[in-house]
Scaffold this motif. Structure first.
Motif, mmCIF file in Angstrom:
data_model
loop_
_atom_site.group_PDB
_atom_site.id
_atom_site.type_symbol
_atom_site.label_atom_id
_atom_site.label_comp_id
_atom_site.label_asym_id
_atom_site.label_seq_id
_atom_site.Cartn_x
_atom_site.Cartn_y
_atom_site.Cartn_z
ATOM 1 N N ARG A 192 -25.572 48.592 -24.082
ATOM 2 C CA ARG A 192 -25.672 47.440 -23.189
ATOM 3 C C ARG A 192 -26.861 47.598 -22.252
ATOM 4 N NH1 ARG A 192 -21.961 43.789 -22.778
ATOM 5 N NH2 ARG A 192 -22.417 43.348 -20.598
ATOM 6 N N GLY A 200 -25.616 40.594 -18.672
ATOM 7 C CA GLY A 200 -25.513 41.544 -19.769
ATOM 8 C C GLY A 200 -25.342 40.927 -21.144
ATOM 9 N N ASN A 201 -24.299 40.107 -21.319
ATOM 10 C CA ASN A 201 -24.066 39.532 -22.640
ATOM 11 C C ASN A 201 -25.114 38.493 -23.009
ATOM 12 O OD1 ASN A 201 -21.913 41.147 -23.218
ATOM 13 N ND2 ASN A 201 -20.437 39.500 -23.508
ATOM 14 N N ASN A 259 -34.525 46.231 -22.274
ATOM 15 C CA ASN A 259 -33.750 47.230 -21.536
ATOM 16 C C ASN A 259 -34.597 48.406 -21.077
ATOM 17 O OD1 ASN A 259 -31.361 48.230 -20.417
ATOM 18 N ND2 ASN A 259 -30.866 49.410 -22.253
ATOM 19 N N LEU A 296 -27.925 40.581 -24.458
ATOM 20 C CA LEU A 296 -27.537 41.010 -25.801
ATOM 21 C C LEU A 296 -27.601 39.856 -26.797
ATOM 22 C CD1 LEU A 296 -24.513 43.280 -24.849
ATOM 23 C CD2 LEU A 296 -26.640 44.060 -25.905
#
Length: 218
Positions: free
Chosen positions: A195, A175-176, A217, A179
Motif C-alpha cells: 500500500r 490509499g485505495n 509511492n 492503488l
C-alpha cells in the motif's frame, strides 16, 4: 497538446489508519505523526512551483494540502481547490468498520478471504463490485460509479483555464485511490500488495486529459 505534471500525495496518517478502519467518505483527524509526515513531504516539495492544488473535501485531505502549501517556497498557490470528485472510494455500510472484517465479508461469498485475494485473482475494480454486493444497503460504490466520479476530478484539473502546458499540480489523494489508479494505468509495473504510505508521493502526467504514470509511492 497540454501536459500537466500531477504530484499525488497520500494524506497524512489518521486515527482510523491506526485503528485499521475503513475511511472512505468518513473522516478522522490527522495524528501528530500524520501532521509531521505532511510537513516532511512539504519540505521535499518546497521547491516545486505548483500552479494549482486540488484535494477531496475531507478534513484529512484539506489539512494535508494546507500543510504542504504552507511549506512551499516558490508557489503562489496557497489554498487547495477541494471537491468531492477527489474523495476516497465510498464504502457504504462498511464505512468505519474494521478493514479485514469488511473485506472478508466481501470476499467470502466468492470463496476468498481478503481484498488481497480478490485483487490477486481479479482486480481492484472487482473488489469494489464485491463490496457493493456485500453492502446490505447497496450504497458502496461499484467500479463504474467510482470511476465516473474520479474521472470528473481529472477533467476538472485538465479543463482548469489557469493551468497551462508544463504546469505542476499538487493533488492530495487516498490509499485505495492510488492503488486503483496504478491498477488501471500502470500496466503491471508495480507490486500493488504494498500500500502507498501516508505522505508518500506518486507522480502522473495528464497529457490532453489522459493519464500516464511516472512513478509510484516514493
Amino acid at each position: 497538446m497540454k501536459t500537466l505534471n500531477l504530484y499525488l500525495v497520500r494524506h497524512g496518517q489518521t486515527y482510523y489508519n491506526i485503528f485499521n478502519k475503513l475511511q472512505g467518505w468518513s473522516n478522522s483527524p490527522l495524528t501528530q505523526k500524520g501532521i509531521d509526515g505532511a510537513k516532511d513531504i512539504g519540505q521535499r516539495l518546497s521547491k516545486v512551483p505548483f500552479a494549482g492544488a486540488f484535494c477531496s473535501d475531507t478534513g484529512r485531505a484539506i489539512s494535508t494540502a494546507e500543510i504542504i502549501l504552507d511549506a512551499n517556497q516558490v508557489s503562489q498557490t496557497n489554498k487547495p481547490h477541494s471537491a468531492p470528485y477527489f474523495r476516497e472510494e465510498f464504502y457504504g455500510y462498511f464505512e468505519g468498520t474494521d478493514i479485514n472484517q469488511a473485506w472478508y465479508q466481501a470476499a467470502g461469498p466468492h470463496g476468498l478471504k481478503s481484498i488481497g485475494d480478490i485483487v490477486e485473482k481479479y482486480s481492484f475494480d472487482t473488489a469494489k463490485d464485491f463490496l457493493k454486493e456485500a453492502d446490505p444497503f447497496s450504497m458502496a460504490e461499484d467500479h463504474t460509479e467510482y470511476w465516473q466520479r474520479v474521472d470528473q476530478g481529472f477533467e476538472l484539473i485538465n479543463s482548469d483555464p489557469s493551468l497551462h502546458d508544463g504546469d505542476n499540480v499538487l493533488v492530495i489523494s487516498h490509499g485505495n485511490t492510488l492503488l486503483s489508479l496504478m491498477d488501471r494505468y500502470a500496466n503491471g509495473r508495480y507490486d500493488l500488495s504494498e500500500r502507498p504510505a501516508n505522505g508518500s508521493l506518486t507522480r502522473i502526467k495528464l497529457v490532453d486529459g489522459k493519464i500516464e504514470v511516472v512513478d509510484y509511492n516514493k
